[in-house]
Design an enzyme around this catalytic site. Structure first.
Site, PDB file in Angstrom:
ATOM      1  N   ASN A  93      -3.244 -11.977   5.810  1.00  0.00           N
ATOM      2  CA  ASN A  93      -3.325 -11.926   7.260  1.00  0.00           C
ATOM      3  C   ASN A  93      -4.566 -11.139   7.651  1.00  0.00           C
ATOM      4  OD1 ASN A  93      -0.770 -13.219   7.618  1.00  0.00           O
ATOM      5  ND2 ASN A  93       0.233 -11.287   7.115  1.00  0.00           N
ATOM      6  N   HIS A 106      -5.243  -7.118   1.707  1.00  0.00           N
ATOM      7  CA  HIS A 106      -4.152  -7.314   0.757  1.00  0.00           C
ATOM      8  C   HIS A 106      -3.756  -8.780   0.722  1.00  0.00           C
ATOM      9  CE1 HIS A 106      -2.451  -6.186   4.676  1.00  0.00           C
ATOM     10  NE2 HIS A 106      -1.415  -6.968   4.399  1.00  0.00           N
ATOM     11  N   HIS A 108      -0.548 -11.139  -0.078  1.00  0.00           N
ATOM     12  CA  HIS A 108       0.888 -11.239  -0.328  1.00  0.00           C
ATOM     13  C   HIS A 108       1.074 -12.316  -1.400  1.00  0.00           C
ATOM     14  CE1 HIS A 108       2.273  -9.299   3.584  1.00  0.00           C
ATOM     15  NE2 HIS A 108       1.019  -9.579   3.869  1.00  0.00           N
TER      16      HIS A 108
HETATM   17  P1  5GP Z   1       0.406  -7.453   6.897  1.00  0.00           P
HETATM   18  O1  5GP Z   1       1.255  -7.764   8.087  1.00  0.00           O
HETATM   19  O2  5GP Z   1      -0.606  -6.380   7.179  1.00  0.00           O
HETATM   20  O3  5GP Z   1      -0.167  -8.663   6.242  1.00  0.00           O
HETATM   21  O4  5GP Z   1       1.415  -6.892   5.801  1.00  0.00           O
HETATM   22  C1  5GP Z   1       1.660  -5.550   5.571  1.00  0.00           C
HETATM   23  C2  5GP Z   1       2.798  -5.471   4.581  1.00  0.00           C
HETATM   24  O5  5GP Z   1       2.852  -4.147   4.080  1.00  0.00           O
HETATM   25  C3  5GP Z   1       4.168  -5.763   5.193  1.00  0.00           C
HETATM   26  O6  5GP Z   1       4.727  -6.899   4.527  1.00  0.00           O
HETATM   27  C4  5GP Z   1       4.979  -4.492   4.912  1.00  0.00           C
HETATM   28  O7  5GP Z   1       6.300  -4.766   4.501  1.00  0.00           O
HETATM   29  C5  5GP Z   1       4.183  -3.803   3.835  1.00  0.00           C
HETATM   30  N1  5GP Z   1       4.255  -2.348   3.873  1.00  0.00           N
HETATM   31  C6  5GP Z   1       4.076  -1.560   4.959  1.00  0.00           C
HETATM   32  N2  5GP Z   1       4.180  -0.266   4.624  1.00  0.00           N
HETATM   33  C7  5GP Z   1       4.438  -0.228   3.289  1.00  0.00           C
HETATM   34  C8  5GP Z   1       4.646   0.841   2.357  1.00  0.00           C
HETATM   35  O8  5GP Z   1       4.626   2.028   2.689  1.00  0.00           O
HETATM   36  N3  5GP Z   1       4.873   0.481   1.064  1.00  0.00           N
HETATM   37  C9  5GP Z   1       4.899  -0.825   0.666  1.00  0.00           C
HETATM   38  N4  5GP Z   1       5.128  -1.057  -0.632  1.00  0.00           N
HETATM   39  N5  5GP Z   1       4.695  -1.860   1.512  1.00  0.00           N
HETATM   40  C10 5GP Z   1       4.473  -1.563   2.816  1.00  0.00           C
END
Ligand code: 5GP
Length: 122
Positions: A93, A106, A108
């Site tokens: 994203n 990152h 996923h």
């Molecule tokens: P984004 O929406 O930025 O693509 O995804 C961020 C991801 O980071 C989310 O799926 C969320 O669950 C994960 N996430 C947020 N904070 C933490 C954390 O402290 N530890 C881990 N392992 N994942 C996290």
């Protein structure tokens, strides 16, 4: 486009060891760890160790060694976690429309069940 990196983002803090994580793979330029809020039986996050805001920042500014290490690490994790047979999805994203929550690039890596459609119809 020049993007400002927030060194206090949660993944930067994970990389500095300030917040724990469940590491799946740790390589010279890449860390892969379990998502704290998994969307499927397998849901890991792969991050470069360098300070890159999103996909285009990483693809444009990272070294060839970082880019190679990152993608090889992701492929290795797919094999390690048994995703190759059934398949999986890699998603990144970016920005507001991509609904990126954490401003450190990152990927996923998601699998372990049949996944839904990639994008919900608006
Ligand atoms: P984004 O929406 O930025 O693509 O995804 C961020 C991801 O980071 C989310 O799926 C969320 O669950 C994960 N996430 C947020 N904070 C933490 C954390 O402290 N530890 C881990 N392992 N994942 C996290």
């Amino acid at each position: 486009m020049q993007k400002t990196y927030d060194a206090q983002n949660i993944f930067a803090r994970i990389l500095r060891g300030e917040i724990p994580n469940k590491t799946v793979l740790d390589t010279p330029h890449t860390l892969v760890f379990d998502n704290i809020n998994p969307a499927a039986p397998v849901h890991v996050l792969a991050i470069p160790k360098g300070a890159y805001v999103d996909f285009s920042d990483f693809a444009t500014n990272a070294s060839e060694a970082e880019i190679t290490d990152f993608h090889r690490a992701c492929a290795k994790v797919c094999e390690m976690l048994g995703l190759e047979a059934g398949g999986y999805r890699c998603i990144t994203n970016a920005g507001a429309h991509g609904m990126q929550e954490v401003p450190h690039y990152h990927l996923h890596i998601i699998g372990g069940r049949v996944l839904g459609r990639l994008v919900d119809p608006a």
